[in-house]
Scaffold this motif. Structure first.
Motif, PDB file in Angstrom:
ATOM      1  N   LYS A   9       0.739  12.178  -9.294  1.00 58.37           N
ATOM      2  CA  LYS A   9      -0.139  11.006  -9.170  1.00 58.37           C
ATOM      3  C   LYS A   9       0.028  10.068 -10.358  1.00 58.37           C
TER       4      LYS A   9
ATOM      5  N   THR B  44      -2.907   5.606  -3.044  1.00 64.46           N
ATOM      6  CA  THR B  44      -3.816   6.692  -2.727  1.00 64.46           C
ATOM      7  C   THR B  44      -2.967   7.955  -2.576  1.00 64.46           C
ATOM      8  N   SER B  45      -3.640   9.072  -2.421  1.00 69.64           N
ATOM      9  CA  SER B  45      -2.897  10.314  -2.239  1.00 69.64           C
ATOM     10  C   SER B  45      -3.591  11.172  -1.199  1.00 69.64           C
ATOM     11  N   THR B  46      -2.802  12.013  -0.579  1.00 73.60           N
ATOM     12  CA  THR B  46      -3.314  12.942   0.409  1.00 73.60           C
ATOM     13  C   THR B  46      -2.421  14.179   0.404  1.00 73.60           C
TER      14      THR B  46
ATOM     15  N   THR C  56      -1.704  -0.892  -4.068  1.00 77.39           N
ATOM     16  CA  THR C  56      -2.662   0.198  -4.181  1.00 77.39           C
ATOM     17  C   THR C  56      -1.942   1.525  -3.959  1.00 77.39           C
TER      18      THR C  56
ATOM     19  N   VAL D  93       1.040   5.638  -0.266  1.00 78.85           N
ATOM     20  CA  VAL D  93       0.322   6.899  -0.139  1.00 78.85           C
ATOM     21  C   VAL D  93       1.254   7.998  -0.624  1.00 78.85           C
TER      22      VAL D  93
ATOM     23  N   LYS E 251       0.859  -1.184   0.000  1.00 76.72           N
ATOM     24  CA  LYS E 251       0.000   0.000   0.000  1.00 76.72           C
ATOM     25  C   LYS E 251       0.896   1.234   0.000  1.00 76.72           C
TER      26      LYS E 251
END
Length: 171
Positions: free
Chosen positions: A13, A30-32, A28, A4, A2
């Motif tokens: 991205k 995701t971004s923040t 996987t 981020v 995972k």
């Protein structure tokens, strides 16, 4: 695995997604949005690298954090673009890597010296909007041969390569 990404920037991205999808099955991304902890416009290699590290650490809670940062630095009288990446494991191990560098036209360098962020200066210089989310300064200054996401893809390859090497039996 995972991952981020510590940014909502679209070019960053795309780079992370492409490289993770290409090299790491069952992963996987995701971004923040996390703070870089450095100036809005990093003005040295050290500051740009530290911004990437800060972002990767902030993003690495229960995942592998990724920080990608663009900045500028001086060599003699010439201002250069620089880009850094960092990858931090949940255990706190951090890997770093840098990307290609090219000189900025003096008109852009002058704007940055006056306190204007690179992205804003590039938008005005090329009469476009949100260049940082698409081709970036690197893409514009290389006639689209090396757009920003491709530059960050190379940095991601260096980071993922270091991560995989660290997990291999010979390391």
């Amino acid at each position: 695995m995972k991952f981020v990404l510590g940014s909502e920037n679209q070019a960053k991205k795309r780079a992370v997604l492409r490289i993770v999808d290409c090299f790491l099955d069952n992963s996987t991304v995701t971004s923040t949005s996390v703070p870089s902890g450095v100036s809005a416009q990093p003005m040295s290699v050290e500051e740009t690298r530290q911004g990437a590290i800060n972002r990767s650490i902030a993003a690495a809670k229960d995942a592998i954090g990724i920080g990608l940062e663009g900045g500028v630095h001086m060599i003699g009288d010439t201002m250069y673009l620089c880009n850094w990446g960092a990858l931090t494991t949940p255990e706190g191990k951090t890997f770093t890597a840098a990307g290609a560098q090219i000189p900025l036209p003096e008109e852009l360098a002058d704007e940055i010296r006056q306190g204007i962020e690179l992205g804003d200066a590039v938008d005005a210089y090329f009469k476009k909007q949100n260049v940082r989310m698409s081709e970036g300064a690197m893409g514009m200054l290389t006639a689209q041969l090396v757009p920003r996401d491709a530059l960050f893809e190379h940095i991601m390859q260096l980071l993922i390569g270091q991560l995989l090497y660290s997990k291999s039996p010979q390391s």
